[in-house]
Design a protein around this motif. Structure first.
Motif, PDB file in Angstrom:
ATOM      1  N   LEU A   1       0.838  -1.196   0.000  1.00 26.20           N
ATOM      2  CA  LEU A   1       0.000   0.000   0.000  1.00 26.20           C
ATOM      3  C   LEU A   1       0.875   1.248   0.000  1.00 26.20           C
ATOM      4  O   LEU A   1       1.911   1.312   0.670  1.00 26.20           O
ATOM      5  CB  LEU A   1      -0.910   0.011   1.225  1.00 26.20           C
TER       6      LEU A   1
ATOM      7  N   VAL B   1       0.616   5.789  -0.043  1.00 23.22           N
ATOM      8  CA  VAL B   1      -0.246   6.910   0.361  1.00 23.22           C
ATOM      9  C   VAL B   1       0.074   8.121  -0.509  1.00 23.22           C
ATOM     10  O   VAL B   1       1.206   8.317  -0.944  1.00 23.22           O
ATOM     11  CB  VAL B   1      -0.059   7.267   1.856  1.00 23.22           C
ATOM     12  N   ARG B   2      -0.995   8.923  -0.747  1.00 25.75           N
ATOM     13  CA  ARG B   2      -0.848  10.116  -1.573  1.00 25.75           C
ATOM     14  C   ARG B   2      -1.592  11.262  -0.891  1.00 25.75           C
ATOM     15  O   ARG B   2      -2.658  11.072  -0.287  1.00 25.75           O
ATOM     16  CB  ARG B   2      -1.449   9.834  -2.957  1.00 25.75           C
TER      17      ARG B   2
ATOM     18  N   VAL C   1      -4.054  14.196  -0.941  1.00 24.71           N
ATOM     19  CA  VAL C   1      -5.157  14.579  -1.835  1.00 24.71           C
ATOM     20  C   VAL C   1      -6.040  15.684  -1.253  1.00 24.71           C
ATOM     21  O   VAL C   1      -6.723  16.397  -1.984  1.00 24.71           O
ATOM     22  CB  VAL C   1      -6.043  13.359  -2.179  1.00 24.71           C
TER      23      VAL C   1
ATOM     24  N   LEU D   1       2.722   9.113  -5.259  1.00 23.11           N
ATOM     25  CA  LEU D   1       2.407   7.954  -4.425  1.00 23.11           C
ATOM     26  C   LEU D   1       3.690   7.476  -3.751  1.00 23.11           C
ATOM     27  O   LEU D   1       4.681   7.179  -4.422  1.00 23.11           O
ATOM     28  CB  LEU D   1       1.805   6.839  -5.286  1.00 23.11           C
TER      29      LEU D   1
ATOM     30  N   LYS E   1       3.934   3.302   2.027  1.00 19.53           N
ATOM     31  CA  LYS E   1       3.492   3.698   3.365  1.00 19.53           C
ATOM     32  C   LYS E   1       4.634   3.648   4.371  1.00 19.53           C
ATOM     33  O   LYS E   1       4.874   4.597   5.118  1.00 19.53           O
ATOM     34  CB  LYS E   1       2.346   2.776   3.811  1.00 19.53           C
TER      35      LYS E   1
ATOM     36  N   VAL F   1      -4.874   9.498   0.980  1.00 21.73           N
ATOM     37  CA  VAL F   1      -5.630   8.354   0.470  1.00 21.73           C
ATOM     38  C   VAL F   1      -4.636   7.211   0.256  1.00 21.73           C
ATOM     39  O   VAL F   1      -3.475   7.428  -0.099  1.00 21.73           O
ATOM     40  CB  VAL F   1      -6.351   8.704  -0.857  1.00 21.73           C
ATOM     41  N   THR F   2      -5.079   5.973   0.518  1.00 28.53           N
ATOM     42  CA  THR F   2      -4.219   4.804   0.276  1.00 28.53           C
ATOM     43  C   THR F   2      -4.528   4.223  -1.094  1.00 28.53           C
ATOM     44  O   THR F   2      -5.685   4.169  -1.511  1.00 28.53           O
ATOM     45  CB  THR F   2      -4.426   3.722   1.348  1.00 28.53           C
ATOM     46  N   GLU F   3      -3.497   3.802  -1.791  1.00 28.36           N
ATOM     47  CA  GLU F   3      -3.641   3.158  -3.096  1.00 28.36           C
ATOM     48  C   GLU F   3      -2.647   2.001  -3.170  1.00 28.36           C
ATOM     49  O   GLU F   3      -1.626   1.988  -2.476  1.00 28.36           O
ATOM     50  CB  GLU F   3      -3.332   4.148  -4.237  1.00 28.36           C
ATOM     51  N   ALA F   4      -2.952   1.039  -4.021  1.00 24.62           N
ATOM     52  CA  ALA F   4      -2.031  -0.079  -4.236  1.00 24.62           C
ATOM     53  C   ALA F   4      -0.793   0.420  -4.972  1.00 24.62           C
ATOM     54  O   ALA F   4      -0.896   1.156  -5.949  1.00 24.62           O
ATOM     55  CB  ALA F   4      -2.710  -1.188  -5.033  1.00 24.62           C
ATOM     56  N   MET F   5       0.367   0.036  -4.482  1.00 22.97           N
ATOM     57  CA  MET F   5       1.618   0.404  -5.149  1.00 22.97           C
ATOM     58  C   MET F   5       1.787  -0.450  -6.400  1.00 22.97           C
ATOM     59  O   MET F   5       1.515  -1.656  -6.378  1.00 22.97           O
ATOM     60  CB  MET F   5       2.813   0.157  -4.220  1.00 22.97           C
TER      61      MET F   5
END
Length: 736
Positions: free
Chosen positions: A126, A128-129, A131, A154, A157, A181-185
């Protein structure tokens, strides 16, 4: 046959059963049912229930005739993992190694499954970005994190938390507030492939002949063993790089085995200079995530070149086309825990099974390899002189009977004088002593009490840097006392004999203006620390290096022109049949560090035995004389490679139990005129970690199937129980 019996029989006949090998200390396969709809074939990696847990295993064979009585007791295969299957070539290697070494097949398989953990697709990472707007409550930790993420990109984490110096909880709090916001790396990009044309070097006339042989060997692509026999500094590495380049051009994989991968920073740099990128590494210091990623890349064929320690031999290469064994003579290739195997010998076996070429590289080949080359079994590719016209080091013996060091010192006056001259010329000097710590023994001068390990048959070694007395066999340590525990005398303890720490103390006293550094495995805290210290030496920021055998292997120090071996006799008097060979190889390698770049290297051997064949061969630079003498001695006595050896070590928590079992085992040894069973006798190290040890040595003619003899003997012999342990070592390298 009644209806119920017929139904059971019909159901059993429709059920597929496979035999599975599990990576634990077991030798047999286990049978499992294949669930309906699951496609399985030999080599597939699966999860199966074993007792109360699920384990990773490998389908080894189809079971076409399962016992119908076991039908209702068989368990189902849990799942098939999404990884490439283990090829037949690797499965054959596992069976061969287990059969030859008498190891459990599951333990050999375990090395191929990278210890069996974390297989399958890499878990999602995961990121983080930034936003949203900063939260109303803005703590210093939150402010630092927002600054790190202010680029809007991005970030991983854990990487973001480490860079900002905050906990994961701070990130989670800002995610809850909508600031982050969390996003998949995305998965990491595969590193670019090595480029065979990146930086092709200029070769000398002698090297070009060797390069042509290497390229032809690689292009031929069939099983063939070559010994790349080159003096230290002759450019063996650059020459075998050309074999690798040829294999890369053909789209196949290469494996470079090294005795100590953790110490090869210079090698990785040289590889990158030649091919534009570093190779993939495989060794015990990698993080679990890196090991998982590298294993997947190797098995998918996405790793064209792998540099690894001995366990890299068992990885599931998609299309292995070449094996290089660098420093093939090195004792570190012998694995003494779990499955006892010699990586050089098993590398030759893997090359034979895979029908690919293998190159063994060394400046001082093992006697076994030298004999194979002399008999024409291996092709010898020779590099007889150093690259760039550099001369081989001049070697002199310092007879300690005529020029002893002052009392309480260990550097003789002639050696001290030469080191002083080297420092004045702004050159580096290396003092070599293959003994870690400050002193090998501590005793009380009032009563003679010696400090021994409480659970081993060994003296405690004084480590002044750590202020502890340490056992080098089991790791036991204790603070260095000020009072003798036997007679209570104060300030009566004295260090007997030198270690590298004591040598540094003496060097600092003799050469107060010089910068000194100790290189010893017990002082290395990490690979990075080691590589940093090696770089310091290579850049000339150290004047006098004091080192153990760590410094003998593959390092290139441009300003190093003088090597002094403080105790050249160390290792010659321990009753090991390979003692002379090991001493010759080690001293040749360490003196070979001198004069590789500029100036003329010189080596000094402090010895009480200048007339010993090893010393005479080194001083005369007469390698042929040493090998001729050693080979004749081995042939006369029937030691390897003209005979075969196996060692059986029996250990228990008390002496009578170990000795009694060893005697019962020896009494039932099958009679064979071609085989001698020697012992049992107390092992040279009679107690390790509180276990009493007895050894039986088995010696046979070369053409005897010693593994089969041992297998039949152990099957008919008494069985171990309780705390009794029996270890079998075929082709032992250590005789302790």
């Amino acid at each position: 046959m009644d209806h119920a019996t017929r139904q059971t029989s019909l159901s059993a006949s429709l059920t597929r059963v496979v035999d599975v090998l599990v990576p634990v200390a077991l030798n047999q396969n286990y049978s499992y049912r294949v669930p309906r709809g699951m496609e399985l074939k030999p080599g597939d990696v699966v999860c199966v229930p074993l007792g109360p847990r699920e384990v990773v295993a490998v389908v080894w064979a189809e079971n076409a005739n399962p016992d119908p009585r076991l039908h209702n007791r068989l368990k189902d295969v849990g799942e098939k993992l999404d990884v490439p299957p283990l090829k037949e070539e690797l499965r054959n290697l596992v069976d061969w190694v287990a059969n030859y070494t008498l190891s459990a097949r599951g333990m050999v398989l375990r090395m191929a499954l990278r210890m069996g953990e974390n297989l399958g697709p890499e878990r999602m990472r995961l990121g983080v970005r930034l936003v949203g707007e900063p939260p109303r409550r803005l703590t210093p930790a939150r402010r630092r994190l927002i600054e790190v993420l202010s680029d809007g990109l991005l970030h991983g984490k854990s990487d973001a938390a480490r860079e900002a110096g905050v906990s994961a909880g701070v990130i989670d709090g800002l995610v809850d507030e909508g600031t982050l916001v969390t996003e998949a790396m995305p998965p990491p990009l595969a590193p670019p492939a090595p480029d065979p044309a990146f930086a092709q070097p200029e070769f000398s006339h002698q090297q070009r002949a060797a390069v042509d042989m290497m390229r032809a060997l690689a292009a031929n692509g069939t099983f063939h063993v070559a010994l790349l026999d080159g003096v230290t500094g002759s450019g063996k590495t650059e020459v075998y790089f050309e074999a690798i380049a040829e294999v890369v051009r053909r789209g196949r994989q290469s494996l470079i085995l090294m005795p100590e991968i953790a110490l090869t920073g210079q090698f990785l740099d040289r590889f990158a200079q030649r091919f534009g990128v570093r190779p993939l590494e495989w060794h015990s210091e990698l993080t679990p995530r890196t090991r998982q990623r590298n294993w997947a890349a190797i098995s998918a064929g996405e790793a064209p070149v792998v540099v690894g320690a001995r366990s890299a031999l068992f990885l599931p290469y998609a299309d292995l086309g070449l094996i290089i064994v660098d420093e093939e003579h090195d004792q570190a290739y012998k694995q003494d825990d779990g499955a006892h195997y010699h990586a050089r010998d098993m590398a030759v076996v893997r090359a034979h099974i895979a029908k690919i070429p293998i190159v063994l590289a060394s400046a001082t080949p093992s006697v076994e390899t030298e004999v194979n080359a002399r008999k024409g079994r291996y092709q010898r590719v020779a590099l007889a002189s150093r690259f760039g016209g550099q001369h081989m080091p001049h070697i002199e013996a310092i007879d300690l009977r005529r020029a002893p060091p002052p009392r309480g010192r260990f550097i003789s006056p002639p050696l001290a004088e030469q080191i002083r001259f080297a420092i004045e010329r702004r050159e580096q000097a290396l003092l070599f002593l293959n003994r870690r710590g400050y002193a090998p023994l501590t005793l009380c001068r009032a009563c003679g009490h010696r400090f021994a390990c409480t659970i081993c048959d060994a003296w405690l070694v004084d480590h002044r840097f750590r202020q502890r007395l340490v056992c080098h066999h089991c790791g036991f340590s204790m603070p260095r006392p000020n009072i003798c525990p036997h007679c209570q005398a104060e300030e009566s303890l004295v260090a007997v004999g030198p270690g590298v720490e004591r040598l540094q103390e003496e060097a600092a006293s003799l050469f107060p203006e010089a910068r000194t550094m100790v290189l010893s495995s017990d002082l290395i805290t990490s690979i990075e620390t080691m590589r940093s210290e090696l770089n310091e030496i290579a850049e000339g920021r150290v004047d006098v290096i004091i080192g153990t055998q760590l410094v003998a292997k593959g390092h290139n120090f441009p300003r190093l022109n003088l090597v002094g071996v403080v105790d050249a006799d160390l290792g010659l008097g321990n009753g090991d049949p390979r003692a002379a060979e090991r001493t010759f190889q080690l001293l040749n390698q360490v003196i070979g560090r001198a004069g590789r770049d500029q100036g003329r290297g010189v080596g000094y051997l402090q010895t009480h035995q200048p007339e010993h064949p090893v010393m005479k061969a080194l001083v005369a630079s007469d390698r042929e004389a040493f090998y001729a003498s050693e080979i004749e001695s081995r042939e006369r006595t029937g030691y390897p490679p003209f005979g075969r050896l196996a060692s059986l070590i029996i250990s228990a928590g008390d002496r009578p139990t170990a000795e009694g079992f060893a005697r019962r085992l020896a009494a039932v040894a099958p009679i064979d005129q071609r085989i001698q069973v020697l012992g049992p006798a107390e092992a040279p190290l009679a107690v390790i970690k509180g276990r009493y040890r007895f050894r039986i040595l088995v010696k046979s003619l070369r053409n005897v199937d010693l593994s089969e003899y041992l297998r039949c003997w152990l099957a008919a012999g008494p069985k171990t129980k309780g705390n009794l342990k029996l270890e079998v070592d075929v082709d032992p390298q250590s005789f302790l």
